[in-house]
Scaffold this active site. Sequence first.
Site, mmCIF file in Angstrom:
data_model
loop_
_atom_site.group_PDB
_atom_site.id
_atom_site.type_symbol
_atom_site.label_atom_id
_atom_site.label_comp_id
_atom_site.label_asym_id
_atom_site.label_seq_id
_atom_site.Cartn_x
_atom_site.Cartn_y
_atom_site.Cartn_z
ATOM 1 N N ARG A 153 13.080 0.392 6.475
ATOM 2 C CA ARG A 153 13.784 -0.582 7.311
ATOM 3 C C ARG A 153 14.071 -0.056 8.714
ATOM 4 O O ARG A 153 14.848 -0.647 9.458
ATOM 5 C CB ARG A 153 15.090 -1.015 6.635
ATOM 6 C CG ARG A 153 14.800 -1.688 5.311
ATOM 7 C CD ARG A 153 16.013 -2.252 4.617
ATOM 8 N NE ARG A 153 15.690 -2.545 3.225
ATOM 9 C CZ ARG A 153 15.028 -3.621 2.814
ATOM 10 N NH1 ARG A 153 14.621 -4.515 3.676
ATOM 11 N NH2 ARG A 153 14.752 -3.792 1.532
ATOM 12 N N HIS B 285 4.188 2.946 0.427
ATOM 13 C CA HIS B 285 4.349 1.603 0.990
ATOM 14 C C HIS B 285 4.882 1.754 2.407
ATOM 15 O O HIS B 285 5.823 2.501 2.645
ATOM 16 C CB HIS B 285 5.299 0.758 0.127
ATOM 17 C CG HIS B 285 5.188 -0.707 0.419
ATOM 18 N ND1 HIS B 285 5.585 -1.251 1.617
ATOM 19 C CD2 HIS B 285 4.696 -1.734 -0.312
ATOM 20 C CE1 HIS B 285 5.346 -2.557 1.600
ATOM 21 N NE2 HIS B 285 4.803 -2.884 0.434
ATOM 22 N N HIS C 52 1.885 -4.711 4.634
ATOM 23 C CA HIS C 52 1.832 -6.171 4.717
ATOM 24 C C HIS C 52 1.167 -6.558 6.032
ATOM 25 O O HIS C 52 1.625 -6.122 7.091
ATOM 26 C CB HIS C 52 3.244 -6.762 4.681
ATOM 27 C CG HIS C 52 3.983 -6.468 3.412
ATOM 28 N ND1 HIS C 52 5.339 -6.626 3.283
ATOM 29 C CD2 HIS C 52 3.555 -6.038 2.198
ATOM 30 C CE1 HIS C 52 5.715 -6.303 2.056
ATOM 31 N NE2 HIS C 52 4.649 -5.930 1.378
ATOM 32 N N GLU D 158 -2.147 -5.654 1.917
ATOM 33 C CA GLU D 158 -1.612 -6.320 0.733
ATOM 34 C C GLU D 158 -1.781 -7.839 0.839
ATOM 35 O O GLU D 158 -1.527 -8.430 1.898
ATOM 36 C CB GLU D 158 -0.127 -5.967 0.567
ATOM 37 C CG GLU D 158 0.493 -6.625 -0.652
ATOM 38 C CD GLU D 158 1.864 -6.054 -1.009
ATOM 39 O OE1 GLU D 158 2.278 -5.025 -0.434
ATOM 40 O OE2 GLU D 158 2.510 -6.655 -1.882
ATOM 41 N N HIS E 281 2.378 -12.377 -5.260
ATOM 42 C CA HIS E 281 2.000 -12.986 -3.985
ATOM 43 C C HIS E 281 0.777 -13.887 -4.158
ATOM 44 O O HIS E 281 0.717 -14.984 -3.584
ATOM 45 C CB HIS E 281 1.685 -11.909 -2.936
ATOM 46 C CG HIS E 281 2.838 -11.008 -2.624
ATOM 47 N ND1 HIS E 281 2.738 -9.928 -1.782
ATOM 48 C CD2 HIS E 281 4.136 -11.020 -3.054
ATOM 49 C CE1 HIS E 281 3.914 -9.323 -1.690
ATOM 50 N NE2 HIS E 281 4.778 -9.960 -2.457
ATOM 51 N N GLU F 81 6.896 -3.642 -8.984
ATOM 52 C CA GLU F 81 7.892 -3.797 -7.904
ATOM 53 C C GLU F 81 8.845 -4.902 -8.334
ATOM 54 O O GLU F 81 9.007 -5.905 -7.645
ATOM 55 C CB GLU F 81 7.220 -4.256 -6.608
ATOM 56 C CG GLU F 81 6.338 -3.260 -5.916
ATOM 57 C CD GLU F 81 5.691 -3.877 -4.674
ATOM 58 O OE1 GLU F 81 5.250 -5.053 -4.759
ATOM 59 O OE2 GLU F 81 5.645 -3.206 -3.653
HETATM 60 ZN ZN LIG Z 1 6.596 -9.266 -2.592
HETATM 61 ZN ZN LIG Z 2 3.903 -5.999 -3.305
#
Ligand SMILES: [Zn+2]
Ligand SMILES: [Zn+2]
Length: 283
Positions: A36, A66, A106, A142, A178, A257
């Site tokens: 973050r 990640h 992402h 991702e 997702h 996750e």
């Molecule tokens: Zn997610």
């Molecule tokens: Zn994920």
Amino acid sequence: MLIGAHVSAAGGVEKAVGRAVDIGAECMQIFASSPRTWRFRPIPESNSDKFRAAAEEASMGPTVLHASYLVAIGSPDPSLAEKSVQSLSDHLQAAEQLGALGLIFHPASHRGKGFDAVFDQFVSNVQKALDASPGDALLMLETSAGSGDHIGSKFEELGRLIKAIDSPRAAVCFDTQHVWAAGYNIADRDGLEATLEEFDREIGLDLLRSVHANDSMRELGSSVDRHDNIGDGLIGEAGFHTIMSHPAFQEVPFYLEVPGAGKSGPDRPNVEALKRIRAATGG
Ligand SMILES: [Zn+2]
Ligand SMILES: [Zn+2]
């Protein structure tokens, strides 16, 4: 297929290994630095050495990192794009240092500009991050749930980006929640077959290198990113049985996750649920 989970690396990366072992994980995902903030804290050599030794001792499968949630590599804001390049390159170097399989990020938002408008910049920024962090660590885009202006909820977009990035290190992380939210019915045998055919045509199944294994709180095609514990959501145990039976996933590591029973992240019951399903598929 190995079954792992996202675990905390608080107090030093090497501590993550014990946490993974405690919940029965066979491989793990961690943050190399706080997700973050932009600030990257390099991992001291002594910690990465301990991490490698502990992971080997525990016979851990591939580790993935990640990226920071702030990364927006296709952002039209130049300062945000520049920070994103730096962040990806810092985390890729950490992946290299830890002997990890790679870094998952992402693709994030085009901020209303449209996918085509940010395409060239996205590609050149990813190439800059890869050039700044030589090595073997993969950079995995991702799949996204498709909310708002988010890039990557269609395999076509990821495929076009990866072809243009043109690096053997570019690959994909397939997040079950997702993909489901993006409208691909992976819980159904025919739906999964069609999904993977499309993935193969647009991206290539050889680039499917990691899975985020998450059940879904929200319905198929909702575009909403809400992970649920395995078996509690709308993909369900039967859906995961269908997914885990498919040949395309047999050599791909799975990373949970999920919220966990106590809302403190992936836990032993979720790892065991996936192991039970794997055993039921004969895997
Ligand atoms: Zn997610
Ligand atoms: Zn994920």
